[in-house]
Design an enzyme around this catalytic site. Sequence first.
Site, short mmCIF file in Angstrom:
data_model
loop_
_atom_site.label_atom_id
_atom_site.label_comp_id
_atom_site.label_asym_id
_atom_site.label_seq_id
_atom_site.Cartn_x
_atom_site.Cartn_y
_atom_site.Cartn_z
N SER A 78 1.01 -1.02 -0.26
CA SER A 78 0.09 0.04 -0.27
C SER A 78 0.97 1.15 0.63
O SER A 78 1.87 1.44 0.60
CB SER A 78 -0.67 0.03 1.15
OG SER A 78 -1.35 1.45 1.56
N TYR A 118 -1.87 0.21 10.84
CA TYR A 118 -2.14 -0.09 9.22
C TYR A 118 -0.34 0.20 8.57
O TYR A 118 0.06 -0.26 7.77
CB TYR A 118 -2.97 0.26 8.25
CG TYR A 118 -3.33 -0.02 7.18
CD1 TYR A 118 -3.18 -1.26 7.18
CD2 TYR A 118 -3.49 0.63 6.50
CE1 TYR A 118 -3.52 -1.62 6.02
CE2 TYR A 118 -3.59 0.73 4.40
CZ TYR A 118 -3.54 -0.79 4.27
OH TYR A 118 -3.32 -1.04 2.83
N1 LIG Z 1 -8.77 0.02 -0.55
C1 LIG Z 1 -7.37 0.38 -1.15
O1 LIG Z 1 -7.84 1.55 -1.02
C2 LIG Z 1 -6.26 -0.31 -0.97
C3 LIG Z 1 -5.57 0.07 -1.03
C4 LIG Z 1 -4.04 -0.20 -0.97
C5 LIG Z 1 -3.64 -1.32 -0.54
N2 LIG Z 1 -4.58 -2.03 -0.67
C6 LIG Z 1 -4.17 -3.32 0.03
O2 LIG Z 1 -5.25 -4.77 -1.29
C7 LIG Z 1 -5.28 -5.52 -0.33
C8 LIG Z 1 -6.99 -5.64 -1.02
O3 LIG Z 1 -7.32 -4.75 -0.76
P1 LIG Z 1 -8.98 -4.99 -1.18
O4 LIG Z 1 -9.10 -2.84 -0.95
O5 LIG Z 1 -9.25 -5.24 -2.37
O6 LIG Z 1 -9.98 -5.51 0.23
P2 LIG Z 1 -11.23 -6.26 0.90
O7 LIG Z 1 -11.71 -5.64 -0.60
O8 LIG Z 1 -11.91 -6.01 1.94
O9 LIG Z 1 -10.47 -7.25 0.53
C9 LIG Z 1 -9.31 -8.05 1.17
C10 LIG Z 1 -9.78 -9.48 1.18
O10 LIG Z 1 -8.77 -10.22 1.90
C11 LIG Z 1 -9.50 -11.25 2.48
N3 LIG Z 1 -8.87 -11.23 3.96
C12 LIG Z 1 -9.12 -11.13 5.11
N4 LIG Z 1 -8.10 -11.40 5.73
C13 LIG Z 1 -8.16 -13.00 5.61
C14 LIG Z 1 -7.60 -14.14 6.08
N5 LIG Z 1 -7.42 -13.63 7.77
N6 LIG Z 1 -7.01 -15.19 5.44
C15 LIG Z 1 -7.68 -14.78 4.15
N7 LIG Z 1 -7.68 -14.03 3.59
C16 LIG Z 1 -7.92 -13.27 4.26
C17 LIG Z 1 -11.18 -10.43 2.19
O11 LIG Z 1 -11.68 -12.39 2.15
P3 LIG Z 1 -12.28 -13.05 3.39
O12 LIG Z 1 -12.47 -12.37 4.28
O13 LIG Z 1 -13.11 -13.70 3.27
O14 LIG Z 1 -11.49 -13.70 4.36
C18 LIG Z 1 -10.98 -10.46 1.31
O15 LIG Z 1 -11.16 -11.26 -0.10
C19 LIG Z 1 -5.47 -5.24 0.83
O16 LIG Z 1 -3.99 -6.09 1.20
C20 LIG Z 1 -5.28 -3.80 1.30
O17 LIG Z 1 -4.80 -3.73 2.49
C21 LIG Z 1 -5.86 -2.03 -0.56
#
Ligand SMILES: NC(=O)c1ccc[n+]([C@@H]2O[C@H](COP(=O)([O-])OP(=O)(O)OC[C@H]3O[C@@H](n4cnc5c(N)ncnc54)[C@H](OP(=O)(O)O)[C@@H]3O)[C@@H](O)[C@H]2O)c1
Length: 257
Positions: free
Chosen positions: A142, A155
Amino acid sequence: MGYMRKTAVITGASSGIGAATARRLAAEGFDVVVAARRRDRLDDLVKEIEAADPAGRRGFARAVTLDVTSEESVAALAAGLRECHVLVNNAGGAHGLESVAEAVTEDWRVMYDTNVLGLMRMTRALLPKLVAGAGHVVNVTSLAGHVPYVGGGGYNAAKHAAVAVNEVLRLELVDRPVRITEVAPGMVKTEEFSLVRFRGDAEAAERPYEGVEAPLVAEDVADCIAWAVTRPPHVNIDRIDVQPRAQAAPYRIHRTS
Ligand SMILES: NC(=O)c1ccc[n+]([C@@H]2O[C@H](COP(=O)([O-])OP(=O)(O)OC[C@H]3O[C@@H](n4cnc5c(N)ncnc54)[C@H](OP(=O)(O)O)[C@@H]3O)[C@@H](O)[C@H]2O)c1
């Protein structure tokens, strides 16, 4: 020998960036293994990927229930996998926006366990297969892994740690045929990231995106990942920083209202 298909494992594929990456890598010709805790969502995604498009093209996908905080769960995924060419460590996210003074210990613990230890567990478990397959590890970190912001303590700490592990991996694996790429997105509007951060409070979850004309969407990040993994094998894309045009830093965002 015939053409060998390549396998890509994507963690956190039940939503957002992970699901978009699975769709995209399947379209690029990878057999995708979609992994997360919520199996029903993964099963729907597999059906969607495997359904033929009007031109008769279809992808190949398999769902695996995975909790990256569990050593057993990670070991079970690895044991059920014949080979692995791409591992996308994407599972993770943010919990809370409290100041350090108000920090919720359990939130910090969960963020470290998923974003950092989860990345380590998956990489450690799949490394032998990745080495054998001249593979590629893509770590979704991130902007928060590089730039601290008020309320970001837990975070920021977790993602800075994930960035460090990503760098160490590239140093340690320089003599082996494995590529290591970090993808560091800024603001991405996904279904759940902000909802999870604000513990299901939908109104609070909308606030960070308010007045931002076009935040990134999950497909934009999937596009970066797909580009990195489709370069020639001698090309290691070290890091992709990607923000929406309206964002210059976590604290410098252009809002129209
Ligand atoms: N959205 C943003 O602004 C942003 C920006 C920079 C980086 N990111 C990073 O990008 C990645 C994905 O984010 P996103 O925006 O797509 O968020 P999201 O829609 O909340 O997706 C998060 C995913 O992680 C899975 N997850 C959470 N805990 C887990 C565990 N213990 N074991 C296995 N899977 C797990 C969730 O699935 P389940 O709940 O089904 O397990 C879900 O599929 C993350 O690492 C986040 O920090 C996001």
